[in-house]
Design a protein around this motif. Structure first.
Motif, PDB file in Angstrom:
ATOM      1  N   PRO A  10       0.838  -1.210   0.000  1.00 52.20           N
ATOM      2  CA  PRO A  10       0.000   0.000   0.000  1.00 52.20           C
ATOM      3  C   PRO A  10       0.869   1.255   0.000  1.00 52.20           C
ATOM      4  CG  PRO A  10      -0.585  -1.491   1.809  1.00 52.20           C
ATOM      5  CD  PRO A  10       0.719  -1.955   1.259  1.00 52.20           C
ATOM      6  N   PRO A  11       0.410   2.338  -0.604  1.00 53.33           N
ATOM      7  CA  PRO A  11       1.217   3.569  -0.641  1.00 53.33           C
ATOM      8  C   PRO A  11       1.471   4.122   0.756  1.00 53.33           C
ATOM      9  CG  PRO A  11      -1.035   3.992  -1.373  1.00 53.33           C
ATOM     10  CD  PRO A  11      -0.898   2.509  -1.265  1.00 53.33           C
ATOM     11  N   GLY A  12       2.716   4.524   0.986  1.00 49.53           N
ATOM     12  CA  GLY A  12       3.076   5.137   2.262  1.00 49.53           C
ATOM     13  C   GLY A  12       3.294   4.178   3.398  1.00 49.53           C
ATOM     14  N   GLN A  13       3.198   2.872   3.144  1.00 47.83           N
ATOM     15  CA  GLN A  13       3.376   1.876   4.201  1.00 47.83           C
ATOM     16  C   GLN A  13       4.724   1.174   4.057  1.00 47.83           C
ATOM     17  OE1 GLN A  13       1.161   1.307   6.807  1.00 47.83           O
ATOM     18  NE2 GLN A  13       0.247   3.164   5.950  1.00 47.83           N
ATOM     19  N   PRO A  14       5.284   0.668   5.175  1.00 48.13           N
ATOM     20  CA  PRO A  14       6.520  -0.120   5.073  1.00 48.13           C
ATOM     21  C   PRO A  14       6.312  -1.342   4.194  1.00 48.13           C
ATOM     22  CG  PRO A  14       6.048   0.455   7.360  1.00 48.13           C
ATOM     23  CD  PRO A  14       4.835   0.827   6.570  1.00 48.13           C
TER      24      PRO A  14
END
Length: 730
Positions: free
Chosen positions: A500-504
């Protein structure tokens, strides 16, 4: 069914798996938030319970809303296929017709009343009764891509792709006979010659292909040749391309372009003291400076293109005619790619390199504003088509020279697993992609914090609805001018790890793809292009995946440093998989000498790439045990003396002896194809890419110290080739 249950059902239908086992043996449950993000990227809104219910109804009812399924796959030599025809019950007695257009133009046709067809099932859709019946075609067309059109009284109702596939992929004779074959693996950008402009080029590749063939190599393996970003040369990773369907123009051998020999303006530019000084500086670097290379090359290419337009575009000029034929062959896809390049060139100068930052009227390739731009900038669009024409011709020449010199396979190309979301392919095929998410990998020994590759995946929900064309076109483009193709992260045929965008990177999930269909399409393109397929099957592999590769004639990928038994001993040569490519290391690993010394561990520790304290020390201890095990395996085959040192540091002589022994070991392996990396033969400490890094390591920038001719003439290379021939390879 509760809202959460509906979300889970929708996610499963869309291919999102409930969870995954991580490298440490823990089951990682995929949270609802991740499922909602992934579903939105597939075009299935799921932000609220109402949206989930609506998307679930939409997805479940799609097969009943269309008269024909988008695709029917059929096996070569099977019985004539049956087509599911789905129509309202009131159409049962209405005359319908069908036309089957074979790929080569042959047409077959027939008519029917749906009520006379073999019964299937029925469904209530929005208060309307829908019947599904089976239309039996009279015969099966040959292997290939065919089109079935269904019409009613008022005209065409639906279209289906009927794809007939072979049972297995193509396997060349050279890897079937004797002890198999061998090849040389390299990175094209690393090659040197007196004619490179600071980066290896297609001319260098042609020299290598010819020279390697004369040594007895069946193929030359190279990094992906995908189109990158000429307007943004800092984007130079071959595995993060703008498009996988077109070629990297930074590898063009400028001095080999015919116009270079004729154009006086180009000759004057080239001969100027400043130009020569810059060229000498770029050639002398040990690391490639891509922006400097492009600043030098771009003006020269523009000059040569102007000369080409002035002198070759007459109706009776063979070279101009060849260019027009190339444009026609590349079709609308080639034109759209060139349009993107021209638009990207324009807007990047304004700081708007990402197409979603462009003025809204340019964000879709079929918009009126884009067509107006093309009409106003014909020469600029054709400049980018001309660059592809030059690159394609030079790549064809490299393949031809290798084959003419005796290479049974020739070039062995590499296909990246995805594309950059801000590139040409994403702009041109927005409806086929899952925009807004990226592809990566969960934690593994190469990247212990996981990886986010920043690549956009195909949308598994819409891929069939586009007749699989986005997939097959990429496959065909990368089998062009090649005798073998490596599928990077081959598991993408069955599933991909999305982030997912912005997730580790360790917060992602696996998404399933139609594996059966994709495998069969790979086999079809392999046979059509007479191209061996090698699937890079390292990392987390789904159950049954390798068995399916084996059944389909797709070669596995066996890396010596990973080929160990449960007790830590290295696998004996005769126990390697036969239908496989064997190699000592890969571009994501250090060279054999660097691996022995633990240079990769040192680098990861320095860059804080380990997720927990003490892990570097654990890896060093494991590597020490691996050195002992490898030395024992090589000594057991009589390839190294029993007292060979197992300390990390090796002398140059010892490093060469280790590489020679390892290649002889692989040469004895049961694997039908084995590859030799040039840096290993030369005993160099190189790592072309360090996973989990961007600018922290000189990824994709390292060059060989010697030029290609000197490497091919090196005694260490000729000795390696002689030893492999002695083992019966080639």
């Amino acid at each position: 069914m509760s809202g959460s249950d509906a979300l889970d059902r929708l996610a499963r239908l869309a291919g999102i798996e409930d969870g995954w086992w991580d490298f440490f043996g823990e089951w990682r449950v995929v949270p609802p938030e991740t499922k909602r993000v992934f579903l939105a990227a597939m075009g299935l809104p799921a932000d609220s319970d109402e949206q989930v219910w609506a998307s679930l109804k939409d997805l479940e009812s799609r097969p009943w809303r269309r008269a024909l399924e988008p695709v029917l796959m059929a096996d070569e030599h099977s019985a004539p296929p049956s087509i599911a025809v789905t129509l309202p019950a009131e159409a049962d007695e209405v005359e319908h017709s069908w036309v089957l257009e074979e790929e080569l133009g042959i047409r077959h046709s027939g008519s029917f009343r749906p009520g006379d067809l073999r019964w299937g099932e029925e469904y209530q859709l929005d208060g309307r009764l829908i019947h599904r019946r089976w239309l039996d075609l009279p015969a099966l067309p040959p292997c290939g891509y065919h089109r079935l059109i269904l019409s009613g009284p008022k005209g065409p109702l639906a279209e289906m792709a009927l794809i007939v596939t072979p049972p297995r992929a193509f396997v060349p004779e050279v890897v079937e006979r004797g002890a198999g074959a061998w090849g040389i693996a390299t990175q094209i950008y690393s090659l040197r010659s007196e004619r490179d402009w600071g980066v290896g080029n297609y001319g260098n590749l042609a020299d290598l292909a010819e020279g390697a063939a004369k040594l007895g190599a069946a193929c030359v393996g190279i990094n992906p040749l995908h189109a990158l970003f000429p307007a943004d040369p800092e984007r130079f990773s071959p595995y993060s391309p703008s498009s996988r369907r077109f070629l990297n123009v930074a590898y063009i051998d400028i001095e080999a372009i015919p116009e270079f020999r004729e154009c006086l303006e180009a000759k004057r530019m080239f001969a100027s003291p400043g130009y020569q000084a810059t060229l000498a500086r770029l050639r002398g670097y040990s690391q490639i400076e891509y922006p400097d290379v492009m600043r030098l090359a771009r003006p020269m290419l523009e000059v040569l293109n102007r000369w080409f337009r002035r002198t070759c575009m007459g109706d009776d000029n063979p070279r101009g005619q060849a260019f027009r034929a190339f444009q026609a062959e590349q079709g609308e896809a080639g034109r759209r790619f060139a349009v993107f390049e021209a638009l990207h060139d324009r807007f990047a100068r304004d700081g708007k390199a990402y197409w979603r930052q462009w003025p809204e009227e340019y964000r879709r390739p079929d918009s009126p504003a884009v067509e107006d731009f093309v009409l106003e900038h014909v020469e600029q669009v054709e400049f980018f088509q001309w660059l592809q024409f030059i690159a394609d011709g030079q790549l064809a020449e490299a393949q031809a020279r290798g084959k003419a010199a005796g290479a049974a396979i020739g070039l062995y190309r590499d296909l990246a697993v995805g594309i950059a979301g801000d590139g040409a392919e994403a702009w041109a095929q927005q409806d086929s992609l899952a925009l807004g998410v990226s592809v990566g990998a969960p934690p593994d020994p190469l990247a212990l914090k996981g990886q986010d590759w920043g690549l956009v995946p195909f949308n598994p929900v819409t891929l069939r609805e586009h007749f699989y064309a986005p997939f097959t076109q990429v496959m065909a483009a990368n089998m062009r001018h090649a005798g073998a193709l490596r599928l990077d992260h081959a598991m993408s045929l069955a599933r991909l790890y999305w982030v997912p965008p912005g997730q580790p990177a360790d917060q992602g999930a696996y998404v399933r793809y139609p594996a059966e269909d994709l495998f069969r399409l790979v086999a079809l393109e392999s046979q059509r292009n007479r191209c061996l397929v090698i699937g890079e099957d390292l990392g987390t592999v789904p159950d049954g995946f390798r068995e399916r590769m084996d059944r389909m004639g797709i070669f596995a990928y066996r890396v010596m440093v990973f080929e160990k038994l449960a007790d830590g001993a290295f696998r004996a040569p005769e126990d390697f998989d036969a239908q496989a490519l064997a190699i000592a290391a890969t571009h994501d690993l250090p060279s054999l000498r660097g691996w022995w010394a633990g240079k990769d561990i040192d680098r990861r520790e320095k860059l804080d790439l380990y997720p927990r304290e003490g892990q570097a020390a654990e890896e060093r201890a494991a590597r020490a045990a691996d050195r002992i095990a490898m030395a024992a395996a090589l000594a057991g085959q009589g390839l190294l003396p029993a007292g060979f040192p197992v300390s990390p540091a090796l002398t140059d002589t010892q490093a060469v002896a280790l590489a020679a022994a390892a290649h002889a070991y692989l040469g004895r392996s049961a694997s039908r194809l084995m590859m030799v990396q040039m840096e290993d033969v030369l005993g160099q400490e190189l790592q072309m890419n360090l996973p989990g890094t961007t600018t922290q390591h000189p990824n994709w920038r390292l060059r060989y110290k010697a030029d290609t001719a000197a490497i091919l003439a090196d005694r260490r290379m000729s000795d390696t080739a002689e030893g492999l021939r002695g083992n019966g390879r080639g």
